[in-house]
Design a protein around this motif. Sequence first.
Motif, PDB file in Angstrom:
ATOM      1  N   CYS A 174      -5.700   0.040  -4.253  1.00 10.48           N
ATOM      2  CA  CYS A 174      -6.160  -0.011  -2.655  1.00 10.48           C
ATOM      3  C   CYS A 174      -7.155   1.144  -2.448  1.00 10.48           C
ATOM      4  N   VAL A 195      -7.831  -3.901  -0.887  1.00  8.74           N
ATOM      5  CA  VAL A 195      -6.638  -4.093  -1.807  1.00  8.74           C
ATOM      6  C   VAL A 195      -7.038  -4.951  -2.877  1.00  8.74           C
ATOM      7  N   ILE A 197       0.831  -1.268  -0.001  1.00  6.93           N
ATOM      8  CA  ILE A 197       0.029  -0.025   0.002  1.00  6.93           C
ATOM      9  C   ILE A 197       0.829   1.475  -0.054  1.00  6.93           C
TER      10      ILE A 197
END
Length: 436
Positions: free
Chosen positions: A343, A333, A303
């Motif tokens: 995400c 995600v 992320i």
Amino acid sequence: MENSVQFVHWLRSVAPYIHAFRGKTFVVAFPGELVVAGALPVLAQDLSLLHALGIKIVIVHGSRPQVAEQLALRNVEGRFHNGIRITDTAALECSKEAAGELRLDIEAAFSQGLPNTPMAHAAIRIISGNFVTAKPIGIVDGVDFQLTGTTRKVAYDTIDRILDAGSLVLLSPLGFSPTGEAFNLTMEDVAVSAATALRADKLIFISETPMMVDQDGDEIRELSYKQAEAELEKKYLASDASFYLEHAVKASRGGVPRIHIVPYKIDGSALLELFTHDGVGTMVSTENLESLREATIEDVGGIIKLIEPLEADGTLVKRGRELIEREINYFSVIEHDGVIFGCAALYPFPFDKMGEMACLTVNPDVQSQGDGERILKHMEKRARRAGFHSLFVLTTRTAHWFLKRGFVQASVDDLPKDRQKMYNWQRKSLVLIKQL
């Protein structure tokens, strides 16, 4: 400078694949047609590159056109049934000659070492031997296949030791019985049996067939083995493509996680298939590779890598690793083959029955493929499950995208009271709300 930037971006984008593939075992199979087309030297360079990245390589070659050429020199006509050669004594001798010649050609291709080529300083050793035990097919549909066989056993323990020692292994489409008989095998059968016995991570067919398309003319890029079986039942695929797909299903059922069918006419097709998001061929897997799911603590690094460029240019508010770790339960995600490509986060305001969707991000390399919309729908479902009646976003640059998907412009006063207190008046983000 522009080329330098592109190179750095490319190298960073393939790094997750390099880490994921290191130490893995790939079985790579190709037909004799690839050699006839003059594509063997380039394939050898590409496989050498994979070997240099720490991937263990087993090569399986076919020899159909080479056997046909040997038969023609003897004025013997080749015979087939259901796409498989009927091997009499003459055909077996031709198969042996073709296999021997191809083995030397392949070994020569992997012995390249010219400066300023991908093979420079490679020093690759390729080992072949009697690793395949075979048995006769026998009589099928009233047809005696004579000396055509199927794989009975692959000496996986011996092959594993060779791979661990840093060499490549070469398997020919020939097998031997415990009584010393030789049998002509199909390349596809040997490849599937080897991949299954070795518990290979990937089986890659470098094929003479173009990209598969479905009945509507759309490219078939990814299938679960059950989906592949359904496509085979429709009987619309060309015979060669169908033959490859049947063996891909067999390998998948045998426990091989990923089977790729890629056309050799595309330069570097194996590399493109392995190191790009969509690849250039058809992949069959034990399950659908792309998943859209709620995030876990293991996803924090992915992320961060995804959102950092947008934080740097001011599109997103900066979030530190510690904050993301604390709020990971809010994130979802979308990943493909273990790599995170998108995400979003859903922050709850239960008293107001509202949720804030933030940090909606999709990797620029795969944008315009619908992943953003898929994430949005997923977050809407999460919000509904939480009992929220509306979803809102704060944005400075992507308002048009949200307006096209049912959001309407609102004011700061329409936000939950707690969110109003945290509103950043310096950013002056637009408030968009969608009723669920």
